[in-house]
Motif scaffolding. Structure first.
Motif, PDB file in Angstrom:
ATOM      1  N   ASP A 140       0.820  -1.217   0.000  1.00 15.35           N
ATOM      2  CA  ASP A 140       0.000   0.000   0.000  1.00 15.35           C
ATOM      3  C   ASP A 140       0.850   1.261   0.000  1.00 15.35           C
ATOM      4  OD1 ASP A 140      -2.566  -1.049  -0.179  1.00 15.35           O
ATOM      5  OD2 ASP A 140      -2.691  -1.414   1.974  1.00 15.35           O
ATOM      6  N   GLU A 288     -12.662   6.700  -8.939  1.00 21.40           N
ATOM      7  CA  GLU A 288     -13.421   5.729  -8.147  1.00 21.40           C
ATOM      8  C   GLU A 288     -14.690   5.315  -8.877  1.00 21.40           C
ATOM      9  OE1 GLU A 288     -15.353   5.273  -3.642  1.00 21.40           O
ATOM     10  OE2 GLU A 288     -14.359   7.133  -4.258  1.00 21.40           O
ATOM     11  N   LYS A 293      -8.587   1.598  -8.939  1.00 18.06           N
ATOM     12  CA  LYS A 293      -7.911   1.771  -7.655  1.00 18.06           C
ATOM     13  C   LYS A 293      -6.912   2.913  -7.765  1.00 18.06           C
ATOM     14  CE  LYS A 293      -5.784   0.814  -3.687  1.00 18.06           C
ATOM     15  NZ  LYS A 293      -6.372   1.112  -2.367  1.00 18.06           N
ATOM     16  N   SER A 294      -7.087   3.937  -6.922  1.00 21.26           N
ATOM     17  CA  SER A 294      -6.090   4.999  -6.813  1.00 21.26           C
ATOM     18  C   SER A 294      -5.764   5.173  -5.335  1.00 21.26           C
ATOM     19  CB  SER A 294      -6.582   6.316  -7.424  1.00 21.26           C
ATOM     20  OG  SER A 294      -7.671   6.850  -6.684  1.00 21.26           O
ATOM     21  N   TRP A 295      -4.656   5.840  -5.067  1.00 24.53           N
ATOM     22  CA  TRP A 295      -4.195   5.978  -3.697  1.00 24.53           C
ATOM     23  C   TRP A 295      -4.352   7.424  -3.228  1.00 24.53           C
ATOM     24  CZ3 TRP A 295      -2.599   2.275  -6.937  1.00 24.53           C
ATOM     25  CH2 TRP A 295      -2.460   0.976  -6.414  1.00 24.53           C
ATOM     26  N   ARG A 305      -4.189   2.414 -10.691  1.00 19.83           N
ATOM     27  CA  ARG A 305      -3.925   1.104 -11.297  1.00 19.83           C
ATOM     28  C   ARG A 305      -5.011   0.807 -12.323  1.00 19.83           C
ATOM     29  NH1 ARG A 305      -1.858  -2.393  -7.091  1.00 19.83           N
ATOM     30  NH2 ARG A 305       0.195  -1.899  -7.973  1.00 19.83           N
ATOM     31  N   CYS A 336       0.359   0.429 -12.986  1.00 24.76           N
ATOM     32  CA  CYS A 336       0.061   1.798 -12.563  1.00 24.76           C
ATOM     33  C   CYS A 336       0.442   2.863 -13.583  1.00 24.76           C
ATOM     34  CB  CYS A 336       0.786   2.112 -11.252  1.00 24.76           C
ATOM     35  SG  CYS A 336       0.094   1.239  -9.827  1.00 24.76           S
TER      36      CYS A 336
END
Length: 358
Positions: A140, A288, A293-295, A305, A336
């Motif tokens: 993560d 989203e 998936k983003s951070w 990703r 990514c």
């Protein structure tokens, strides 16, 4: 001629340099350029004209002089330089990173940093003939506390770099873990705050607790990527020693004057940063909704990703939107892309281009 040139390169250029790749810069002509974490906003026209007049009056026939000291004082005020601290300038943060490697090139020295991270930490070590120890982040993209502390105990690094927030992952790390790393480090710890204008926290309020910590920032993300001004703050005695390896006149009179002008109008750039933070939130919500998936990001970039990063990168490029495919930089980054936050219109184009590739 070819044989002689081949022999010259083979015998006079370092073997490790021959095996390296130059820092890659993508051709962005005709593109919506969202690959390099630049501030997309330009100065308002009135300020452009005013800056042009200022630069026209600069004495180009003279080496940089007193205005460099004026710039250092302006940056000290802007950054709220703590008492007893010094400040040195670099031609971007890249030069400061290289100068640190040069200054700390003692026998057996190692530079240590979490990976994936800014590539110049490792490159500066290699070019100076130092060992580089990269310590993997968690899946993560958090600091692996045990791995970092074990690596510090093993390598006894001359320099530990901690990007705050990190590039390309854009996140801020746990402050408690950072403090444990700082306490364990036997050499310098450099907190790299390149993306500070967009971050929710800074290390500045803690930097005075430690005599071996340096804080590095840049005006590139502030909005002056083309001006190439980096600066580093730390205890005066420590800055004084590192400053000895700095080339004379490393900051041009034009760059210094442009930076001074920008600092006189820092409210304009603060408004731009606020706009980019709003757009960052919009992008994260849109990603989203796409099911991607983003951070969390404290920078002007977002790591996301996607199912097929090569296809998405090329598909977006075909639609004249340029982002960064980081999927091969490190195993943790598999799948990514790194998206720079642009203007509202640029971000809309980027989202549309990305959606069309999924």
């Amino acid at each position: 001629m070819t044989a002689r040139l081949d022999r010259l390169i083979a015998t006079r250029i370092r073997q490790d340099v021959q095996g390296m790749h130059a820092y890659a810069i993508q051709d962005s002509r005709g593109m919506v350029k969202l690959d390099a974490m630049e501030n997309p906003h330009r100065l308002p026209p009135a300020l452009q004209r005013e800056l042009g007049e200022r630069l026209a009056s600069v004495a180009l026939n003279r080496y940089p002089g007193e205005r460099i000291e004026d710039l250092k004082q302006a940056l000290a005020k802007h950054a709220k330089l703590p008492a007893g601290f010094g400040l040195m300038l670099g031609n971007g943060s890249d030069e400061l990173i290289s100068l640190l490697a040069m200054a700390c090139d003692v026998p057996g020295a190692t530079i240590l940093a979490p990976v994936p991270g800014f590539v110049m930490y490792g490159m500066s070590a290699q070019l100076q003939g130092l060992k580089f120890a990269g310590v993997d982040l968690t899946p993560d993209f958090e600091l692996d506390e045990k791995a970092m502390l074990d690596a510090i105990a093993l390598h006894q690094p001359a320099i530990v770099y901690l990007a705050y927030p990190n590039n390309p992952t854009a996140n801020l790390w746990n402050d408690g873990t950072i403090e444990k790393i700082v306490e364990a480090a036997p050499g310098l710890v450099v907190i790299d705050e390149a993306y500070q204008p967009f971050a929710s926290r800074s290390y500045l309020d803690r930097v005075t607790r430690h005599e071996h910590v340096l804080l590095m920032r840049t005006l590139s993300k502030f909005g002056l990527a083309g001006v190439r001004i980096g600066y580093m703050m730390g205890p005066e005695r420590l800055i004084h020693e590192v400053d000895k390896v700095r080339p004379p006149y490393n900051i041009s009179v034009l760059n210094a004057e442009a930076a001074l002008f920008a600092l006189e109008h820092e409210d304009v750039f603060a408004a731009q940063a606020a706009d980019l933070k709003k757009e960052r939130s919009r992008l994260q919500s849109a990603l989203e909704e796409m099911g991607l998936k983003s951070w969390p990001s404290d920078a002007n970039m977002i790591l996301v990703r996607v199912p097929d990063p090569a296809a998405s990168f090329e598909g977006m490029k075909a639609r004249k939107v340029l982002v960064k495919n980081v999927s091969r930089m490190h195993p943790l980054l598999a799948g990514c892309l790194r998206l720079t936050v642009g203007t509202p219109d640029e971000n809309t184009q980027m989202l549309s281009a990305l959606q069309s590739t999924l």
